[in-house]
Design a protein around this motif. Structure first.
Motif, short mmCIF file in Angstrom:
data_model
loop_
_atom_site.label_atom_id
_atom_site.label_comp_id
_atom_site.label_asym_id
_atom_site.label_seq_id
_atom_site.Cartn_x
_atom_site.Cartn_y
_atom_site.Cartn_z
N ALA A 1 0.85 -1.19 0.00
CA ALA A 1 0.00 0.00 0.00
C ALA A 1 0.88 1.23 0.00
CB ALA A 1 -0.91 -0.01 1.23
N GLY A 2 0.30 2.36 -0.38
CA GLY A 2 1.10 3.58 -0.40
C GLY A 2 0.21 4.80 -0.36
N VAL A 3 0.83 5.94 -0.18
CA VAL A 3 0.09 7.20 -0.16
C VAL A 3 0.96 8.25 -0.83
CG1 VAL A 3 0.96 7.80 2.14
CG2 VAL A 3 -1.09 8.91 1.27
N VAL A 4 0.35 9.06 -1.69
CA VAL A 4 1.04 10.16 -2.34
C VAL A 4 0.75 11.44 -1.56
CG1 VAL A 4 1.24 11.56 -4.41
CG2 VAL A 4 0.96 9.09 -4.60
N VAL A 5 1.81 12.11 -1.14
CA VAL A 5 1.66 13.36 -0.37
C VAL A 5 2.10 14.51 -1.27
CG1 VAL A 5 2.28 14.61 1.71
CG2 VAL A 5 2.19 12.11 1.73
N PRO A 6 1.18 15.32 -1.79
CA PRO A 6 1.58 16.41 -2.67
C PRO A 6 2.42 17.44 -1.91
CG PRO A 6 -0.77 15.98 -2.81
CD PRO A 6 -0.26 15.25 -1.60
N VAL A 7 3.49 17.90 -2.52
CA VAL A 7 4.32 18.94 -1.93
C VAL A 7 3.64 20.29 -2.15
CG1 VAL A 7 6.52 20.14 -2.09
CG2 VAL A 7 6.46 17.66 -2.22
N CYS A 8 3.51 21.05 -1.07
CA CYS A 8 2.88 22.35 -1.18
C CYS A 8 3.84 23.34 -1.84
CB CYS A 8 2.49 22.85 0.21
SG CYS A 8 3.82 22.76 1.41
N PRO A 9 3.34 24.48 -2.35
CA PRO A 9 4.23 25.47 -2.95
C PRO A 9 5.35 25.84 -1.99
CG PRO A 9 1.94 26.05 -3.34
CD PRO A 9 1.94 24.89 -2.38
N ASN A 10 6.56 25.91 -2.50
CA ASN A 10 7.70 26.16 -1.61
C ASN A 10 8.74 27.01 -2.30
OD1 ASN A 10 10.05 24.23 -2.68
ND2 ASN A 10 8.09 23.13 -2.87
N SER A 11 9.54 27.65 -1.46
CA SER A 11 10.68 28.42 -1.93
C SER A 11 11.96 27.76 -1.43
CB SER A 11 10.61 29.85 -1.39
OG SER A 11 9.42 30.49 -1.81
N ALA A 12 13.06 28.03 -2.09
CA ALA A 12 14.35 27.46 -1.67
C ALA A 12 14.61 27.85 -0.22
CB ALA A 12 15.46 27.96 -2.58
N GLY A 13 15.00 26.87 0.59
CA GLY A 13 15.30 27.13 1.98
C GLY A 13 14.15 26.82 2.91
N ASP A 14 12.95 26.55 2.37
CA ASP A 14 11.82 26.17 3.22
C ASP A 14 12.07 24.79 3.83
OD1 ASP A 14 10.62 28.46 2.37
OD2 ASP A 14 8.97 27.50 1.31
N LEU A 15 11.54 24.58 5.01
CA LEU A 15 11.54 23.25 5.60
C LEU A 15 10.25 22.55 5.20
CD1 LEU A 15 12.53 21.00 7.55
CD2 LEU A 15 11.31 22.22 9.37
N LEU A 16 10.34 21.43 4.49
CA LEU A 16 9.18 20.64 4.12
C LEU A 16 9.06 19.46 5.07
CD1 LEU A 16 9.58 20.52 0.23
CD2 LEU A 16 8.26 22.14 1.61
N VAL A 17 7.88 19.25 5.60
CA VAL A 17 7.63 18.13 6.51
C VAL A 17 6.45 17.33 5.97
CG1 VAL A 17 6.99 17.43 8.84
CG2 VAL A 17 8.50 19.39 8.50
N ALA A 18 6.66 16.03 5.73
CA ALA A 18 5.61 15.13 5.29
C ALA A 18 5.29 14.16 6.40
CB ALA A 18 6.07 14.37 4.05
N VAL A 19 4.00 13.92 6.63
CA VAL A 19 3.56 13.00 7.67
C VAL A 19 2.67 11.93 7.06
CG1 VAL A 19 2.29 12.75 9.84
CG2 VAL A 19 3.68 14.79 9.44
N VAL A 20 2.94 10.66 7.38
CA VAL A 20 2.09 9.55 6.96
C VAL A 20 1.61 8.83 8.22
CG1 VAL A 20 1.99 7.36 5.74
CG2 VAL A 20 3.29 9.26 4.77
N MET A 21 0.31 8.55 8.27
CA MET A 21 -0.27 7.91 9.45
C MET A 21 -1.14 6.74 9.01
SD MET A 21 -2.71 9.56 12.44
CE MET A 21 -4.03 9.94 11.30
#
Length: 265
Positions: A1-21
């Protein structure tokens, strides 16, 4: 099984955090494969386990596909989310908490490092055990040692995290290649007074730890001589840490039972 987490709009240097539950299943039966370039942030121990990944954005990151598998029951459901944080400290973007330490107030002795004989000093420790609703895995972000200089040493010292060999508290030594190496600290900037000195593991060197596991944190410096070197504070009279000190002569690590280095990890 899997889940696709779309990346939100971001700028260079942003911290991106993805959570799967997952909605059910113990942590021991829940695993996830993180995409290339992402680092494990935290893995929560719970009956509804959650795993979080992070990276510093390039500004053009595409959708994220986290593949998750589990031994949970029929009709397992996965949920995913993505958050972007701007203006973060890109070295330790989520802050730090102490895994293990031995206070500088315990210091009564000094270990020479980089004096032409000894090029490393280390302390073994155990990461906190995972219990319900607490961290099961995370990343090493920073190490600190109680340091001063003698003479006028030059060059860089680093901290390293190693896997553990031996018996904790008596014969612990580092084993294998370093799991992580910190950014450099210029030893010429040290003073003649013992100071708690920080070594940072940047994003490229975030090393994952597992709860309830033995590790060794080391200070290494080889650029001095018999008159110009670094000293690290340790306790030789009444050591109270669960681990033990070890030293490196450039070839092998030697355990020193009854001694504990002053440190924070």
């Amino acid at each position: 099984a899997g889940v696709v987490v779309p990346v939100c709009p971001n700028s260079a240097g942003d911290l991106l955090v993805a959570v799967v539950m997952a909605d059910t299943g113990a942590l021991t039966t829940f695993t996830a494969t993180m995409p290339t370039g992402w680092k494990l942030l935290q893995e929560w121990y719970n009956t509804t386990p959650m795993i979080a990944y992070m990276k510093i954005a390039s500004g053009s990151d595409t959708d994220l596909d986290i593949a998750a598998t589990t031994h949970a029951t029929t009709n397992e459901t996965y949920n995913g989310s993505m958050t972007s944080f701007r203006d973060v400290d890109q070295v330790t973007p989520v802050g730090v908490s102490t895994l293990s330490s031995y206070a500088t107030s315990n210091q009564d002795s000094l270990q020479n490092v980089g004096d032409g004989t000894t090029t490393g000093v280390a302390q073994s420790f155990t990461t906190p055990a995972a219990t319900a609703n607490t961290n099961a895995r995370g990343c090493f972000a920073r190490a600190q040692f109680f340091l001063k200089k003698v003479g006028s040493p030059t060059g860089n010292a680093v901290a390293k995290i190693y896997a553990h060999s031996g018996t904790l508290g008596t014969s612990s030594v580092p084993t294998g290649a370093a799991l992580a190496t910190s950014t450099n600290v210029d030893v010429s900037t040290l003073t003649g007074t013992l100071t708690l000195t920080s070594f940072v593991f940047d994003e490229a060197n975030w090393a994952q730890f597992t709860a309830g596991t033995n590790y060794v944190v080391a200070l290494e410096y080889s650029g001095g001589d018999a008159s110009n070197y670094v000293q690290a504070g340790y306790d030789a009279s009444a050591p109270g840490h669960a681990g033990n000190k070890s030293t490196f002569n450039g070839s092998v690590w030697a355990a020193q039972s009854g001694h504990d280095v002053c440190f924070f990890a």
